[in-house]
Design an enzyme around this catalytic site. Structure first.
Site, PDB file in Angstrom:
ATOM      1  N   ASP A   1     -10.536   2.338   2.028  1.00 34.52           N
ATOM      2  CA  ASP A   1     -10.764   1.588   3.274  1.00 34.52           C
ATOM      3  C   ASP A   1     -11.645   2.369   4.257  1.00 34.52           C
ATOM      4  O   ASP A   1     -12.506   1.787   4.918  1.00 34.52           O
ATOM      5  CB  ASP A   1      -9.427   1.248   3.947  1.00 34.52           C
ATOM      6  CG  ASP A   1      -8.779   0.004   3.351  1.00 34.52           C
ATOM      7  OD1 ASP A   1      -9.498  -0.815   2.755  1.00 34.52           O
ATOM      8  OD2 ASP A   1      -7.550  -0.143   3.490  1.00 34.52           O
TER       9      ASP A   1
ATOM     10  N   LYS B   1       0.814  -1.224   0.000  1.00 33.64           N
ATOM     11  CA  LYS B   1       0.000   0.000   0.000  1.00 33.64           C
ATOM     12  C   LYS B   1       0.846   1.273   0.000  1.00 33.64           C
ATOM     13  O   LYS B   1       0.512   2.246  -0.680  1.00 33.64           O
ATOM     14  CB  LYS B   1      -0.984  -0.004   1.168  1.00 33.64           C
ATOM     15  CG  LYS B   1      -2.094  -1.053   1.004  1.00 33.64           C
ATOM     16  CD  LYS B   1      -3.115  -0.969   2.128  1.00 33.64           C
ATOM     17  CE  LYS B   1      -4.225  -1.996   1.901  1.00 33.64           C
ATOM     18  NZ  LYS B   1      -5.280  -1.915   2.920  1.00 33.64           N
TER      19      LYS B   1
HETATM   20  N1  NAP Z   1     -11.967  -5.832   6.917  1.00 38.24           N
HETATM   21  C1  NAP Z   1     -11.172  -5.237   6.084  1.00 38.24           C
HETATM   22  O1  NAP Z   1     -11.575  -4.823   4.976  1.00 38.24           O
HETATM   23  C2  NAP Z   1      -9.751  -5.021   6.467  1.00 38.24           C
HETATM   24  C3  NAP Z   1      -8.952  -4.110   5.742  1.00 38.24           C
HETATM   25  C4  NAP Z   1      -7.631  -3.935   6.159  1.00 38.24           C
HETATM   26  C5  NAP Z   1      -7.147  -4.659   7.238  1.00 38.24           C
HETATM   27  N2  NAP Z   1      -7.952  -5.526   7.896  1.00 38.24           N
HETATM   28  C6  NAP Z   1      -7.462  -6.268   9.072  1.00 38.24           C
HETATM   29  O2  NAP Z   1      -7.024  -5.332  10.029  1.00 38.24           O
HETATM   30  C7  NAP Z   1      -5.919  -5.864  10.761  1.00 38.24           C
HETATM   31  C8  NAP Z   1      -4.761  -4.872  10.733  1.00 38.24           C
HETATM   32  O3  NAP Z   1      -4.298  -4.723   9.399  1.00 38.24           O
HETATM   33  P1  NAP Z   1      -3.215  -3.619   9.026  1.00 38.24           P
HETATM   34  O4  NAP Z   1      -3.052  -3.686   7.555  1.00 38.24           O
HETATM   35  O5  NAP Z   1      -3.551  -2.333   9.654  1.00 38.24           O
HETATM   36  O6  NAP Z   1      -1.898  -4.200   9.735  1.00 38.24           O
HETATM   37  P2  NAP Z   1      -0.583  -3.419  10.182  1.00 38.24           P
HETATM   38  O7  NAP Z   1      -0.403  -2.206   9.334  1.00 38.24           O
HETATM   39  O8  NAP Z   1       0.479  -4.442  10.259  1.00 38.24           O
HETATM   40  O9  NAP Z   1      -0.903  -2.904  11.693  1.00 38.24           O
HETATM   41  C9  NAP Z   1      -1.142  -3.812  12.718  1.00 38.24           C
HETATM   42  C10 NAP Z   1      -1.408  -3.059  14.025  1.00 38.24           C
HETATM   43  O10 NAP Z   1      -1.753  -4.021  14.997  1.00 38.24           O
HETATM   44  C11 NAP Z   1      -0.855  -3.950  16.096  1.00 38.24           C
HETATM   45  N3  NAP Z   1      -0.554  -5.314  16.539  1.00 38.24           N
HETATM   46  C12 NAP Z   1      -0.077  -6.329  15.782  1.00 38.24           C
HETATM   47  N4  NAP Z   1       0.060  -7.439  16.523  1.00 38.24           N
HETATM   48  C13 NAP Z   1      -0.329  -7.093  17.789  1.00 38.24           C
HETATM   49  C14 NAP Z   1      -0.401  -7.803  19.018  1.00 38.24           C
HETATM   50  N5  NAP Z   1      -0.061  -9.101  19.103  1.00 38.24           N
HETATM   51  N6  NAP Z   1      -0.852  -7.144  20.115  1.00 38.24           N
HETATM   52  C15 NAP Z   1      -1.195  -5.835  20.042  1.00 38.24           C
HETATM   53  N7  NAP Z   1      -1.135  -5.108  18.913  1.00 38.24           N
HETATM   54  C16 NAP Z   1      -0.722  -5.740  17.793  1.00 38.24           C
HETATM   55  C17 NAP Z   1       0.377  -3.266  15.581  1.00 38.24           C
HETATM   56  O11 NAP Z   1       0.996  -2.627  16.683  1.00 38.24           O
HETATM   57  P3  NAP Z   1       2.469  -1.940  16.587  1.00 38.24           P
HETATM   58  O12 NAP Z   1       2.243  -0.593  15.951  1.00 38.24           O
HETATM   59  O13 NAP Z   1       2.869  -1.856  17.997  1.00 38.24           O
HETATM   60  O14 NAP Z   1       3.300  -2.871  15.748  1.00 38.24           O
HETATM   61  C18 NAP Z   1      -0.204  -2.297  14.558  1.00 38.24           C
HETATM   62  O15 NAP Z   1      -0.639  -1.112  15.177  1.00 38.24           O
HETATM   63  C19 NAP Z   1      -5.606  -7.213  10.099  1.00 38.24           C
HETATM   64  O16 NAP Z   1      -6.217  -8.222  10.836  1.00 38.24           O
HETATM   65  C20 NAP Z   1      -6.247  -7.119   8.744  1.00 38.24           C
HETATM   66  O17 NAP Z   1      -6.629  -8.361   8.237  1.00 38.24           O
HETATM   67  C21 NAP Z   1      -9.247  -5.713   7.547  1.00 38.24           C
END
Ligand code: NAP
Length: 272
Positions: A106, A70
């Site tokens: 999004d 992205k």
């Molecule tokens: N429904 C939809 O259309 C949609 C769209 C996009 C994403 N999603 C979902 O949203 C989630 C996040 O996606 P993303 O793209 O934003 O990922 P990302 O950019 O990798 O961000 C992940 C976030 O979660 C935190 N995190 C990760 N593991 C953790 C843990 N074990 N305990 C506490 N915090 C944790 C990270 O914290 P740190 O900053 O401390 O690393 C970060 O803030 C995923 O599950 C994805 O599948 C859904």
């Protein structure tokens, strides 16, 4: 039937073979009677700019962008919308007259899902967003744009929480996990609870009746968070409506037509 005149849209990501987007978009093209097809390309990290250039060479008119591309696509397109610029992330590329524009659908997808699935308008609500990654940032910005009273970001890495909260302007704050107890709307935008990890991103005893809890995770459909929240009387929804909503916004950007959202939602549920 796919012919030599069929127009092409695609998703790039890695991994991408599990993606629901081909099922959702091909159902949409069929329902709308459009001669388009949607395919998935597994593009390794670091090659997103090549994929954007390939749109022009191959005549690909629409691109969905997922992990890990992205941010790279935001840098590779000819221009970005204000939303995509602010987020530093593009999940949808439109190619028109040989120029590529990067969008972020999004946030709109999230708001659409909130309304469609739960009839929730975030205007005036106290919101807490767990996480500060790409999805969280889009949600934070969209909630503020929709008039939320407050948007508190809870994240294990505080520096990222500060940057995400700034996207909500004056209503954005950084908060601790306890803030969930006072929220009207809680959004999990961390991957905790995905697959069979069984984890909870917060203490569920902070939740109760009168609250709405949305988990952006949609696999499993009922995450441990949603199960715990429902058991304590909160209303709950998963991330599938957001996925459909962001795809619907992309469909309209590519084709200029209203998206057949019911067909898209049905395809998402069937493929899920
Ligand atoms: N429904 C939809 O259309 C949609 C769209 C996009 C994403 N999603 C979902 O949203 C989630 C996040 O996606 P993303 O793209 O934003 O990922 P990302 O950019 O990798 O961000 C992940 C976030 O979660 C935190 N995190 C990760 N593991 C953790 C843990 N074990 N305990 C506490 N915090 C944790 C990270 O914290 P740190 O900053 O401390 O690393 C970060 O803030 C995923 O599950 C994805 O599948 C859904």
């Amino acid at each position: 039937m796919v012919t030599a005149a069929t127009r092409v849209a695609a998703v790039i990501g890695d991994p991408v073979r599990h993606s629901l987007s081909p099922a959702i978009h091909n159902a949409a093209f069929a329902a709308a009677g459009l001669d388009w097809v949607y395919v998935a390309f597994e593009v390794p990290a670091g090659r997103a700019a090549d994929a954007v250039r390939a749109m022009d060479v191959l005549g690909i008119d629409g691109l969905s962008v997922t992990m890990p591309h992205k941010a790279d696509v935001a840098a590779a397109v000819d221009s970005c919308t204000p939303d995509a610029l602010a987020l530093g992330a593009v999940n949808c590329v439109v190619r028109r007259h040989g120029r590529t524009t990067g969008h972020s659908t999004d946030g709109d997808g999230f708001l659409w899902g909130l309304q469609d699935d739960l009839s929730v308008d975030p205007s005036g609500l106290r919101c807490v967003v767990l996480g500060a990654g790409g999805a969280a940032r889009a949600v934070v910005r969209s909630l503020a744009g929709a008039g939320a009273a407050s948007v508190a970001v809870v994240n294990r890495t505080e520096e990222r929480a500060v940057r995400a909260a700034a996207l909500a302007g004056p209503v954005g704050t950084v908060a601790g996990p306890g803030s969930v107890a006072d929220a009207d709307l809680v959004v999990n935008a961390t991957p905790v609870g995905m697959g069979d990890d069984g984890g909870l991103p917060l203490d569920p005893d902070l939740l109760g009746p009168g609250q709405v809890v949305v988990d952006l995770v949609y696999h499993p459909a009922t995450t441990p968070l949603l199960e715990a929240a429902a058991a304590r009387g909160a209303r709950t929804g998963n991330g599938l409506p957001m996925l459909v909503g962001q795809a619907a916004a992309a469909f309209t950007l590519w084709t200029g037509e209203a998206a057949p959202v019911r067909a898209m939602a049905a395809a998402a549920s069937a493929a899920h």
